[in-house]
Design a protein around this motif. Sequence first.
Motif, PDB file in Angstrom:
ATOM      1  N   THR A  32     -20.152  -6.473 -26.261  1.00  0.00           N
ATOM      2  CA  THR A  32     -20.766  -7.759 -25.934  1.00  0.00           C
ATOM      3  C   THR A  32     -22.029  -8.003 -26.765  1.00  0.00           C
ATOM      4  O   THR A  32     -22.478  -9.138 -26.897  1.00  0.00           O
ATOM      5  CB  THR A  32     -21.134  -7.815 -24.446  1.00  0.00           C
ATOM      6  N   TYR A  33     -22.596  -6.908 -27.295  1.00  0.00           N
ATOM      7  CA  TYR A  33     -23.806  -7.011 -28.115  1.00  0.00           C
ATOM      8  C   TYR A  33     -23.677  -6.039 -29.273  1.00  0.00           C
ATOM      9  O   TYR A  33     -23.404  -4.846 -29.072  1.00  0.00           O
ATOM     10  CB  TYR A  33     -25.056  -6.680 -27.293  1.00  0.00           C
ATOM     11  N   TYR A  68     -23.914  -0.855 -30.666  1.00  0.00           N
ATOM     12  CA  TYR A  68     -23.331  -1.942 -29.881  1.00  0.00           C
ATOM     13  C   TYR A  68     -23.327  -1.550 -28.415  1.00  0.00           C
ATOM     14  O   TYR A  68     -23.433  -0.371 -28.053  1.00  0.00           O
ATOM     15  CB  TYR A  68     -21.914  -2.278 -30.355  1.00  0.00           C
ATOM     16  N   ARG A  79     -22.881 -16.043 -32.023  1.00  0.00           N
ATOM     17  CA  ARG A  79     -22.216 -15.923 -30.723  1.00  0.00           C
ATOM     18  C   ARG A  79     -20.762 -16.337 -30.894  1.00  0.00           C
ATOM     19  O   ARG A  79     -20.460 -17.299 -31.613  1.00  0.00           O
ATOM     20  CB  ARG A  79     -22.894 -16.794 -29.668  1.00  0.00           C
ATOM     21  N   GLN A 133     -19.705 -12.841 -27.170  1.00  0.00           N
ATOM     22  CA  GLN A 133     -20.263 -11.703 -27.890  1.00  0.00           C
ATOM     23  C   GLN A 133     -21.458 -12.175 -28.718  1.00  0.00           C
ATOM     24  O   GLN A 133     -21.448 -13.278 -29.271  1.00  0.00           O
ATOM     25  CB  GLN A 133     -19.215 -11.084 -28.818  1.00  0.00           C
ATOM     26  N   TYR A 192     -21.414  -2.685 -24.513  1.00  0.00           N
ATOM     27  CA  TYR A 192     -20.340  -3.419 -23.863  1.00  0.00           C
ATOM     28  C   TYR A 192     -20.687  -3.566 -22.394  1.00  0.00           C
ATOM     29  O   TYR A 192     -20.693  -2.594 -21.640  1.00  0.00           O
ATOM     30  CB  TYR A 192     -19.001  -2.697 -24.024  1.00  0.00           C
TER      31      TYR A 192
END
Length: 272
Positions: free
Chosen positions: A253-254, A264, A220, A225, A266
């Motif tokens: 964010t991931y 990914y 993290r 994120q 967001y």
Amino acid sequence: MEYNPPNTRERIVARRQRMRRNSTEPVVPGWRWRLREGLRSGRIVSGIVFVISCFALFYVLFSSRFRVQTVEVVGAEFLSPERIVAAVPLRGLPIWLVDEEQAVAPLLTSPFVEEARLTLSLPDRARIVIVERQPAIYWRTGGVDYLVDRQGYVIEAAATPPAEDELVIVDSSNLPVEPGMRLDTDALTLARELAFVLPNQIGLHPAQIGWDFGLGVFVRTAQDQMIVFGRSERLERKLTILAYLLADGTPFTYLDLRPVNPFYQYRPDGSS
């Protein structure tokens, strides 16, 4: 006067019978002859040596001179030497009858001990050398920090909070652990690698390095994120993809780096 003629024939026969009986009786040698024969053949000397050897063996095996009297402990830091000596009761045992591996076996059951060796020195000394597990990582689960060595063995619950520069792996699954348990060594190796590589090679300073039963190792950031690495396979490829996304300024964010084709998301609101 009456004359009795001698019975010469009967006397001769009786004499021959006596001589025949005497010739069949065994000849018993005297003690001097036996002594000379025993010395000449070496039987007496061998017997004397055998008796002396038996007495010497009995003395060596059971004499208090050859019983363990002094026990030296080397390498103890967390454990007290008194506890180690108590766990390995050697004093008073014949030094010849001590099994070195079996004697230190109880020490290896301790979560503090990584290695233990016993050496014996004549006539009455024993030396126990131990290698204690050195804390390398903190493993946080259920709100408790545990000290873990480099091999992944849990030592004990930490008495003091970790320093800011200490590596702390947060178990988001909150699985119970106990001293002596061995954790996922791949996860520990990967976490150590990421703690060094991310800030020094990519310029990413993790706010938290964690582990999850389903995800594996994740990171993290201060920007909230979440980057999932999973396990250590294809680590260089994962780091290359992460470095590219960061350099490109791609918002996320991931980020899941586990699949062959990472993906990914967001979500500025923080939802997943």
